[in-house]
Motif scaffolding. Structure first.
Motif, short mmCIF file in Angstrom:
data_model
loop_
_atom_site.label_atom_id
_atom_site.label_comp_id
_atom_site.label_asym_id
_atom_site.label_seq_id
_atom_site.Cartn_x
_atom_site.Cartn_y
_atom_site.Cartn_z
N PRO A 61 -4.54 -3.70 0.85
CA PRO A 61 -4.23 -2.62 -0.09
C PRO A 61 -4.62 -1.23 0.44
O PRO A 61 -4.09 -0.22 -0.02
N LEU A 62 -5.54 -1.21 1.42
CA LEU A 62 -5.94 0.07 2.04
C LEU A 62 -5.21 0.26 3.38
O LEU A 62 -5.61 1.10 4.19
N HIS A 108 0.87 -1.19 0.00
CA HIS A 108 0.00 0.00 0.00
C HIS A 108 0.90 1.23 0.00
O HIS A 108 2.14 1.08 0.05
N VAL A 152 -6.99 5.15 -3.53
CA VAL A 152 -5.94 4.15 -3.26
C VAL A 152 -6.11 2.92 -4.16
O VAL A 152 -5.13 2.39 -4.71
N HIS A 184 -3.36 1.46 -6.99
CA HIS A 184 -2.90 0.08 -7.19
C HIS A 184 -3.07 -0.34 -8.65
O HIS A 184 -2.17 -0.93 -9.25
#
Ligand SMILES: NC(=O)C1=CN([C@@H]2O[C@H](COP(=O)(O)OP(=O)(O)OC[C@H]3O[C@@H](n4cnc5c(N)ncnc54)[C@H](OP(=O)(O)O)[C@@H]3O)[C@@H](O)[C@H]2O)C=CC1
Ligand SMILES: O=C(O)C(=O)[C@@H](O)[C@H](O)C(=O)CO
Length: 277
Positions: free
Chosen positions: A193-194, A169, A220, A224
């Motif tokens: 991912p967050l 991330h 976000v 990615h």
């Protein structure tokens, strides 16, 4: 949502670049939330034996099939837990996962953690190669593997992992691992991912999101995708599930990408792979 782009894995299998993650989704909620995700347009679900919710994921896939979404249009990932490492234990663990899922095959099967102190990841991976050869999985890969673990597989195994699923991330951008992945033909998949929600409070992310009229989570997820990562955000409400997939109507600028590159501070929100055994 617009369907997420698909990426081609090393064995030639296509995988959606955006999926729904189910860590900490209680078993009793998994079918409903995975079903929400499929209804919102996600075509990839990420579970694991350790999450205890494979049955719910399988149920959502079966219900979606009854509703007209064919099984082969949904990409299902599950993972082998640490205590099942070893050649025969891995084959037995896969049988249990497949049976919990109620499926005939899994799209992607991962070794969850390398657990270097156990010294079993190479022979475990050979069991995954066997599952691939037998057509019980469409692709095999690893998770939380470090460069030295990947290089051992490259030297000692026949099939390179299609993906390495790693914590990734804006606060942990993993440049070294991504370089090794590119060299070895492995796709980078981002877990947490967050940053488990923490990144969403970063002021730079908030500013970039506001400039595009989107939420921090959307900014976000979009980051990615533009970086080429496979991304599997988790959320617990239908609204957030939909929000996280509504990321195809805007594009981050080169300046946004530079600013997010500057946020890397090597900070983990989950476990360090060298400490998990
Ligand atoms: N291979 C591995 O070792 C690991 C794999 N994973 C995989 O990666 C997936 C994602 O990682 P995970 O650790 O779950 O964390 P994420 O980075 O996906 O963050 C999830 C958190 O963010 C919150 N959130 C989600 N969407 C929004 C939104 N739009 N606005 C505000 N808050 C939001 C969620 O809240 P709420 O739930 O309340 O909606 C939750 O607290 C996992 O579910 C799992 O599939 C994760 C960890 C390790
Ligand atoms: O979610 C997973 O797949 C995990 O293995 C982890 O969440 C892991 O147990 C961890 O990072 C806990 O902080």
């Amino acid at each position: 949502m617009t369907q997420a782009p698909r990426v081609t894995l090393s064995g030639g299998i296509d995988m959606p670049q955006l999926g729904f993650g189910l860590y900490k989704v209680p078993a009793e909620d998994a079918a409903r939330l995975a079903g929400e995700a499929l209804g919102a347009g996600y075509r990839s679900l990420d579970t694991a034996a350790m999450y205890g919710n494979e049955a719910g994921v399988g149920l959502a896939v079966a219900e979606a099939a009854d509703g007209g979404l064919p099984r082969e249009d949904v990409f299902v990932t599950t993972k082998l837990w640490n205590s099942d490492q070893g050649y025969d234990p891995a084959l037995r663990a896969f049988d249990r996962s497949l049976s919990a899922l109620g499926l005939d095959y899994v799209d992607l099967y991962l070794i969850h953690w390398p657990c270097p102190a156990r010294g079993l990841f190479v022979e475990t991976y050979r069991a995954l190669e066997r599952l691939l050869e037998d057509g019980r999985v469409r692709a095999i890969g690893v998770s939380n593997f470090q460069p030295e673990h990947l290089r051992r597989l490259a030297a000692e195994c026949t099939v390179m992992p299609a993906v390495n699923q790693i914590e990734l991330h804006p606060w942990l951008q993993q440049d070294l691992l991504k370089t090794v992945h590119a060299e070895l033909g492995i796709r980078t998949e981002a877990w947490s991912p967050l940053g488990r929600g923490r990144i969403l409070r970063d002021p730079v992310i908030a500013e970039i999101a506001a400039a595009h009229g989107v939420s921090p989570a959307q900014a976000v997820v979009r980051w990615h995708l533009q970086c080429g990562h496979i991304v599997i955000p988790k959320a617990s409400s239908p609204e957030r599930i939909r929000e996280n997939a509504d990321v195809f109507g805007f594009e981050l600028t080169a300046d946004d990408l530079d600013r997010i590159a500057g946020l890397d501070r090597g900070e983990r929100t989950g476990s360090d792979p060298s400490e998990v055994n």
